[in-house]
Design an enzyme around this catalytic site. Structure first.
Site, mmCIF file in Angstrom:
data_model
loop_
_atom_site.group_PDB
_atom_site.id
_atom_site.type_symbol
_atom_site.label_atom_id
_atom_site.label_comp_id
_atom_site.label_asym_id
_atom_site.label_seq_id
_atom_site.Cartn_x
_atom_site.Cartn_y
_atom_site.Cartn_z
ATOM 1 N N SER A 192 43.346 42.642 43.030
ATOM 2 C CA SER A 192 42.954 41.969 41.805
ATOM 3 C C SER A 192 42.780 40.488 42.094
ATOM 4 O O SER A 192 43.406 39.933 43.009
ATOM 5 C CB SER A 192 44.038 42.172 40.742
ATOM 6 O OG SER A 192 43.905 41.237 39.700
ATOM 7 N N ASP A 245 40.433 46.871 34.210
ATOM 8 C CA ASP A 245 41.142 47.064 35.473
ATOM 9 C C ASP A 245 42.657 47.016 35.291
ATOM 10 O O ASP A 245 43.394 47.711 35.994
ATOM 11 C CB ASP A 245 40.717 45.995 36.480
ATOM 12 C CG ASP A 245 39.391 46.338 37.140
ATOM 13 O OD1 ASP A 245 38.660 47.168 36.577
ATOM 14 O OD2 ASP A 245 39.093 45.779 38.208
#
Length: 550
Positions: free
Chosen positions: A467, A78
């Site tokens: 996140s 990510d």
């Protein structure tokens, strides 16, 4: 055994011949067939060390009398995918991973499976796949990376040493030389990024859920302890096959509510809302956002790990890791739930080491709020989420002026060019599961906000997600999303927005009549991507309040 379907009887002579082509001996043809679903990748820092763990798992399986087979599963980093179109693939990859695990294991009639995972979407994807298969399974998460050190900058993480450092450089607080040095030293080893971000949160929750052996979540990726846990997991999965203990025996409603409780006490990543809901769906267990909201009113946080404090996963592990959390929460959990270790979480908690200076007993924690919360209001009729552990207590109630952007890129341009000012509420929309498509994480803008000193002076709301490394007044997963006609699509620059964490509310301070008039002029959503995997995903994905399941 399930594998008897491919190896027993005269009719299976061709199958045995093909198996022997892989190196299976005639003696071992009758052993339990155990798959090792490995997400090894040279592209993902959290996964680059998995070849050694594969060997350890394989040794454990063979030592216990099983026959191991390694097969590959895709993995996305990510952090590398962040801030550009690649992030659209991150959340959708969860379903791709589940499909891969299910397809390979079912096609080859495996008796059991080890799920070698680490980063963000891979762990929940593998758990979903294991539930579909419902064969004995253990998750081995590869563990966190070492903390970074660079000159006077200590305990660097991927976020503080890179994403937030960019904001500090733009503000003139550090030099370009310091930025480049921190860039090089912030991620010093294999492993998941060092804080209680999504990867490590999911690893901890997998252990709470009972699907990993004790201390698996927090043991460093480069430690001998991690290798021993990998070996022991290989041994143990063969025993699970013989005992016929399956994921459905472990992932129950009690276990999932324990997972939510631990999540709230740890103040983990908001992405866990999506993943726990999706795992519950795969398990056929009735868990909704209401469970999160109910428990968040009863549970307070016990420990804050980076990004909510300077403590890292190394500190968390040295303080006792997940078993210490279970010990702290023992009076708040369903203690009779089974784990892959063979014992209950109560038994694990009883024998746990706990450094109470870092992981205090529940009643001695200094915190009063849950680490995560669900908010509702006219901007989120179906709910939205916020990481309260990352919000300064002085900002629990925040009211500001909307500045609207229809993509993350537009918001980043405004931030980089000082268009965002103190008191603004940045609205990033059309970034939800359908609208994105793929529900991109917004770490780049949230980190830039913090790096520029606006983390307590501005808010950011989105139908996308964040996140686990995000901190500040950041509200995500707004449902209904803009692409589905949610009220977030009706916000205009200058509107006032109020976020009230104690009251669990988020309101657009505009009258219903004005919103009704705006809705009449709202254009139908036009998909941004009209071909390939993302188009298929956007046409089938449900909203975030249902876990963005397909």
């Amino acid at each position: 055994m399930k594998s008897d379907n491919i190896k027993k009887g005269i009719a299976r002579t061709p199958h045995r011949g093909l198996l022997m082509a892989t190196g299976v001996s005639r003696k071992n043809i009758n052993a339990p067939f155990i798959g090792i679903a490995s997400s090894f990748s040279d592209l993902v820092p959290g996964h680059i060390g998995m070849r050694e763990l594969e060997r350890q798992i394989e040794k454990g399986i063979h030592s216990a009398g099983g026959q191991a087979f390694i097969f590959g599963v895709p993995a996305i980093c990510d952090g590398i995918a962040m801030g550009h179109s690649g992030m659209r693939y991150s959340l959708p990859s969860r379903d791709l991973i589940a499909d891969c695990v299910e397809s390979v294991a079912a096609a080859h009639q495996l008796d059991g499976i080890i799920l070698l995972s680490n980063c963000d979407k891979i762990t929940p994807g593998m758990l979903i796949g294991a539930l579909r298969l419902n064969i004995p399974a253990i998750v081995v998460t590869a563990g966190p990376m070492l903390d970074g050190e660079c000159g006077n900058h200590h305990k660097l993480t991927m976020v503080t040493g890179s994403f937030e450092a960019v904001g500090q450089y733009r503000k003139g607080e550090i030099t370009e030389e310091e930025l480049l040095a921190m860039e090089e030293e912030s991620c010093p080893s294999a492993g998941a990024c060092q804080g209680m971000y999504t990867a490590n949160t999911m690893a901890c929750l997998t252990e709470v859920l009972g699907m990993s052996l004790p201390y698996c979540a927090s043991s460093s990726a480069v430690s001998s302890k991690k290798r021993r846990i990998a070996f022991e997991s290989g041994m143990r999965v063969v025993e699970l096959v013989k005992e016929d203990i399956k994921p459905s025996d472990i992932i129950t409603k009690k276990a999932l509510r324990n997972t939510i409780t631990a999540d709230l006490a740890l103040g983990g990543s908001t992405n866990t809302f999506l993943h726990i809901l999706a795992i519950a769906n795969a398990a056929g267990v009735d868990i909704t956002l209401n469970d999160f909201e109910e428990l968040s009113q009863k549970i307070h946080q016990i420990v804050k790990i980076n990004p909510s404090s300077s403590l890292t996963m190394a500190d968390f592990h040295n303080a006792g890791g997940v078993p210490a959390v279970l010990k702290s929460l023992k009076n708040k959990l369903n203690n009779d739930v089974l784990t892959v270790s063979g014992g209950t979480i109560f038994e694990i908690a009883q024998s746990a080491y706990q450094n109470t200076d870092i992981i205090p007993d529940y009643d001695k924690s200094s915190y009063t709020q849950a680490g995560l919360a669900v908010l509702y209001g006219n901007l989120a009729k179906d709910g939205c989420v916020i990481k309260t552990s990352g919000v300064d207590a002085d900002c629990y109630v925040f009211e500001g002026t909307a500045k609207c952007f229809n993509s993350e890129e537009d918001a980043m341009f405004a931030l980089e060019n000082d268009i965002i000012k103190e008191g603004d509420v940045i609205v990033i929309r059309y970034e939800g599961p359908k609208g994105g498509p793929g529900m991109r994480e917004m770490l780049a803008p949230t980190s830039l906000l913090v790096g520029k000193g606006l983390g307590k002076k501005c808010a950011l709301i989105t139908d996308g997600r964040f996140s686990g490394a995000t901190r500040g007044i950041c509200v995500g997963h707004i449902c209904p999303e803009a692409a589905n006609g949610g009220n977030i699509a009706l916000i205009e620059d200058g509107d006032r927005i109020k976020i009230d964490i104690p009251q669990r509310k988020m309101e657009l301070l505009v009258s219903d009549s004005i919103l009704d008039n705006r809705r009449k002029n709202l254009k139908p959503f036009e998909p941004k991507i009209k071909s390939g995997y993302l188009y298929k995903y956007s046409q089938n994905v449900q909203d975030a309040s249902h876990g963005a399941i397909v």
